[in-house]
Design an enzyme around this catalytic site. Structure first.
Site, PDB file in Angstrom:
ATOM      1  N   MET A  30       0.726  -1.082  -0.112  1.00 41.83           N
ATOM      2  CA  MET A  30      -0.269  -0.633   0.305  1.00 41.83           C
ATOM      3  C   MET A  30       0.787   1.260   0.177  1.00 41.83           C
ATOM      4  SD  MET A  30      -2.831  -0.898   0.104  1.00 41.83           S
ATOM      5  CE  MET A  30      -3.881  -0.492   0.073  1.00 41.83           C
ATOM      6  N   GLU A  42      -1.391  -4.033  10.270  1.00 40.08           N
ATOM      7  CA  GLU A  42      -2.324  -3.690  10.706  1.00 40.08           C
ATOM      8  C   GLU A  42      -1.878  -4.425  11.634  1.00 40.08           C
ATOM      9  OE1 GLU A  42      -3.888  -2.566   9.597  1.00 40.08           O
ATOM     10  OE2 GLU A  42      -6.231  -2.708   9.540  1.00 40.08           O
ATOM     11  N   LYS A  48       1.358   0.441  15.083  1.00 41.35           N
ATOM     12  CA  LYS A  48       0.832   1.820  14.808  1.00 41.35           C
ATOM     13  C   LYS A  48       1.228   2.653  15.232  1.00 41.35           C
ATOM     14  CE  LYS A  48      -2.450   0.338  11.619  1.00 41.35           C
ATOM     15  NZ  LYS A  48      -1.667  -0.135  10.003  1.00 41.35           N
ATOM     16  N   SER A  51      -7.420  -0.881   7.341  1.00 44.21           N
ATOM     17  CA  SER A  51      -8.656  -0.852   6.600  1.00 44.21           C
ATOM     18  C   SER A  51      -9.455  -1.827   7.996  1.00 44.21           C
ATOM     19  CB  SER A  51      -8.506  -2.323   5.471  1.00 44.21           C
ATOM     20  OG  SER A  51      -7.432  -3.075   5.732  1.00 44.21           O
ATOM     21  N   HIS A  91      -8.820   5.708   4.186  1.00 40.92           N
ATOM     22  CA  HIS A  91      -8.556   4.397   3.344  1.00 40.92           C
ATOM     23  C   HIS A  91      -7.910   4.424   1.817  1.00 40.92           C
ATOM     24  CE1 HIS A  91     -10.798  -0.348   3.511  1.00 40.92           C
ATOM     25  NE2 HIS A  91      -9.282  -0.397   3.731  1.00 40.92           N
ATOM     26  N   GLU A 122     -11.612   5.981   0.606  1.00 42.60           N
ATOM     27  CA  GLU A 122     -12.505   6.501   2.662  1.00 42.60           C
ATOM     28  C   GLU A 122     -11.599   7.218   2.762  1.00 42.60           C
ATOM     29  OE1 GLU A 122     -13.634   2.877   3.728  1.00 42.60           O
ATOM     30  OE2 GLU A 122     -15.546   3.355   3.717  1.00 42.60           O
ATOM     31  N   ASN A 155     -15.730  -1.858   3.460  1.00 47.11           N
ATOM     32  CA  ASN A 155     -15.315  -4.039   3.410  1.00 47.11           C
ATOM     33  C   ASN A 155     -16.712  -3.527   4.702  1.00 47.11           C
ATOM     34  OD1 ASN A 155     -13.201  -3.665   2.660  1.00 47.11           O
ATOM     35  ND2 ASN A 155     -11.996  -3.198   3.969  1.00 47.11           N
TER      36      ASN A 155
END
Ligand code: NAD
Length: 733
Positions: free
Chosen positions: A338, A416, A421, A443, A464, A476, A514
């Site tokens: 990403m 993730e 993070k 996500s 996102h 998003e 999602n």
């Protein structure tokens, strides 16, 4: 109104200039079309005028018809909108036909005035149709300019004579890429495709067009179809070659559209039927098919979502009113799949990028992703060496957080994992300016939760992206509980800079896209468990306009990702978690059938990764039921699973604007574009029918189909989503 002005030079050429004030692109309004007629009448009546050049006062020629016009005609036409639309279309034909005949004697084809079109740059839709009605088309040689008839992409087809004229110019087969696929062409390609006759340096455009007008003979300005003995190039429908073309085209359209997009079929019908009759009758046929397409609810829903609403969102319909927040330097944390993609789209938009990863090698690999994409662009002659050097020159790949100094936006795309993070958030905030905005590309993790690691939660937000970042148009934007307006504006301005389409939603599990796509996948897997034939599930999905069946989608995104999400969701939701699909998912994972990446999933693949067909071993574990459901039942289960989630997102105020719900669904996960999106689809069905259908599905398959209170209430009150929540309703409230 001065959208069009006319000036006749000493040489006797009347130059009609299209220049809509206050707009970067010319779009044709209703009044302006009338004005074109007045000017043509004047030019034809004036003996001092020898001929006409139509051009634009801008670098571009035209963006097309103002599609809001079609909606307003429908509204104004009261009980008989079809008549209003047909009359409007026929009036357009009459005006362009007048331009094309240019005062010629109907019998001898003599005595007309030459009309050239001087196309300054990009030219779309009705702009191209006006050009096609002219006798000769000159285009400036700007390689970035495009010309075409992309109407099919918003669910209609060229109804201003473009379909009839262009198919008669080049034949049905040759016209297909432009008409049926909506392909737009650069000047050189447009010349090969006969959309334009001459490509000339921009500085000489007007001069060349005038020269031609002054030298054109009577014979030069008669269109082939107005001459005796005209035959359709490539063969009319009953000619053997034409027969092959139309049979093939019909099959191709059904294969591509699965019968859910009315416009492609109507377009082909207009060409086919039109080819059998004289030109003016063909225009009437085109107008009838055009009207029928405009009257189809799918077309208006597609125009509304893919054109009107998409554009409104891109222009900042939901942007808080704070100062310009354009991004100058963006820091991207994590140079994986990403991060690398986000770096590319940012640098490509002229933004300085600092791309950070744990190891220099990883950061460099992330940067090389941009180099690879640019190389591919160069191979296709879309990118120059200079452009490649510029874009790569904007990306600094490093492990050094100090390089983030001066960044006004951060996009975090590390693993993730909440603690990873949190750590990078702290490390980053220590070096970036106080007023910088920090965005996470998570996500699945709640933004509000991640914001706890931030010293400035009002400057913390979710941005996102979808994978692959360079191709997926939706972004998003997620407001956490404490996210402030400046952060939202920053995210919106960034998305605008990279030319994608934003939606702004509130923070909740899986946000919006999602949240809706997971029930679609799960519904497919449930059906496998019940013994519904996988081929029926997959084909039902495609026949209702989903780009991928739920099982193929699972293979693409990978089974192990599904397992990971299932486990994390269960941990977060506890007893409220519905584990119906876990057994199958976990079993597939244990079998090593992880999807495309393992060359084995619901489908089988060859060594090169080419999908071969559905895996028949699945039936050993989940045997097929003797009774198979109807196609429509499978389709409704798959669609309602998604749209009910969208309705719940609206009820929960995760979604604040149904336009975002519709546009986001189509661009984010390919929700049946013909429908205009989940809310448009429910409006097409009507709330009473939709609520009834939910009741039936609930009875047959369980509580997940329970009619949402909002839908029930709307059914009782006879309301539609756009009637109640659309922009007009909001403005009136
Ligand atoms: P990835 O594993 O491909 O990339 C993550 C990168 O982050 C790796 O290169 C890793 O070395 C780096 N990294 C890890 N810890 C770091 C640290 N402390 N400092 C700097 N770099 C660090 O993952 P991805 O698929 O690119 O996903 C990244 C994020 O984007 C995740 O939050 C994911 O949920 C989200 N996301 C993924 C997708 C998708 O389709 N893959 C879509 C939308 C959002």
């Amino acid at each position: 109104m001065t959208d069009f002005t006319m000036k006749t030079d000493a040489d006797g050429v009347a130059v009609i200039t299209w220049d809509v004030a206050g707009k970067s692109m010319n779009v044709l309004s209703r009044d302006a079309f009338e004005m074109v007629e007045t000017l043509i009448d004047q030019a034809l009546a004036d003996d001092a005028v020898k001929g006409v050049v139509i051009t634009s006062g801008k670098e571009t020629f035209a963006g097309g018809m103002d599609l809001n016009v079609l909606a307003s005609i429908r509204q104004e036409s009261g009980d008989d909108p079809a008549k209003g639309l047909f009359d409007f279309t026929m009036n357009g034909h009459r005006i362009l036909r007048k331009l094309e005949r240019a005062g010629m004697d109907p019998k001898t084809n003599k005595g007309g005035k030459p009309v050239a079109c001087a196309i300054t740059g990009t030219c779309m839709g009705i702009g191209t149709e006006i050009a096609l009605a002219c006798h000769r088309r000159f285009m400036a040689d700007n390689p970035k300019a495009k010309i075409g008839l992309p109407e099919i992409l918003v669910g209609i087809f060229p109804g201003g004579g473009g379909t009839t004229r262009y198919s008669r110019m080049v034949g049905a087969m040759a016209a297909a890429p432009v008409l049926l696929e909506g392909r737009t062409l650069d000047p050189a390609k447009a010349r090969s495709a006969q959309l334009v006759d001459e490509v000339v340096p921009a500085g000489e455009l007007l001069e060349k067009a005038k020269e031609w007008v002054l030298s054109a003979t009577d014979a030069d300005i008669v269109k082939p179809w107005d001459q005796k003995g005209w035959k359709m190039p490539g063969g009319a429908p009953y000619h053997p070659a034409g027969f092959m073309t139309f049979v093939g085209a019909s099959a191709m359209i059904n294969g591509k559209t699965k019968g859910v997009y009315p416009a492609a079929k109507a377009l082909l019908s207009a060409v086919y039927e039109g080819a059998l009759v004289p030109f003016d009758t063909a225009l009437t046929i085109e107008a009838r098919w055009f009207t029928s397409v405009l009257m189809n609810p799918s077309s208006s829903a597609m125009i509304r979502s893919l054109f009107i609403n998409k554009e409104a969102l891109e222009k900042g319909a939901n942007r808080p009113s704070v100062d310009d927040q354009k991004v100058r330097k963006v820091g991207i944390l994590g140079a994986g799949m990403m991060g690398a993609g986000i770096a590319y789209v940012s640098a490509n938009a002229g933004i300085e990028v600092v791309l950070i990863d744990n190891a220099q090698e990883a950061a460099d690999r992330g940067k090389s992703y941009s180099a690879d994409l640019l190389d591919k662009g160069m191979a296709r002659k879309k990118v120059t060496q200079e452009k490649k050097d510029q874009v790569l020159g904007r990306i600094t790949a490093t492990t050094d957080y100090a390089a983030l100094d001066g960044c006004d936006l951060i996009v975090e795309a590390v693993f993730e994992d909440v603690s990873v993070k949190a750590e990078v958030t702290k490390k980053t905030e220590a070096v970036i300016p106080e007023d910088a905005i920090f965005a996470t590309n998570t996500s699945t993790l709640p933004i509000t939760e991640l914001a706890k690691a931030s010293a400035r939660p009002e400057q913390f937000i979710g941005i996102h992206f979808f994978s692959p970042v360079d191709k997926m148009m939706l972004v998003e934007i997620i407001r956490g509980e404490k996210t402030g307006d400046v952060a939202v504006a920053k995210a919106l301005d960034f998305v605008r800079q990279i030319r994608k389409t934003p939606i702004v939603v509130n923070d909740a599990r899986f946000f919006y896209a999602n949240r809706c796509i997971i029930p679609y996948i799960n519904e497919g897997i449930r059906m496998v468990k019940e013994g519904v034939a996988p081929a029926l599930i997959e084909n039902a999905a495609k026949l209702v306009g989903m780009p991928l069946g739920p099982l193929q989608l699972t293979d693409e995104t990978s089974i192990d990702l599904g397992v990971k999400i299932a486990k994390a969701t269960k941990a977060a939701m506890g007893d409220a978690y519905d584990d119906s699909v876990d057994e199958l998912l976990f079993w597939m994972e244990a079998e090593g059938r992880l999807g495309r990446k393992a060359n084995a999933g619901f489908y089988t693949y060859d060594e090169k990764g080419k999908r071969l067909g559905l895996w028949d071993g699945l039936a050993d574990k989940y045997p097929l039921a003797e009774d198979q459901p109807d196609l429509i039942e499978v389709q409704h289960r798959l669609l309602f699973a998604q749209v009910l989630e969208a309705v719940r997102a609206l009820e929960d105020e995760v979604l604040m604007d149904i336009r975002e719900g519709d546009v986001g669904a189509i661009l984010g996960w390919g929700f049946a574009p013909w429908s205009g999106g989940p809310f448009s689809w429910l409006d097409i069905l009507g709330a009473p029918y939709a609520a009834d259908r939910c009741d039936q599905l609930t009875k047959a398959y369980g509580a997940r189909f329970t009619t949402p209170d909002l839908l029930r209430e709307m059914a009782d009150k006879g309301q539609s989503f756009y009637g109640r929540f659309g922009p007009e309703a909001k403005a009136a409230a």
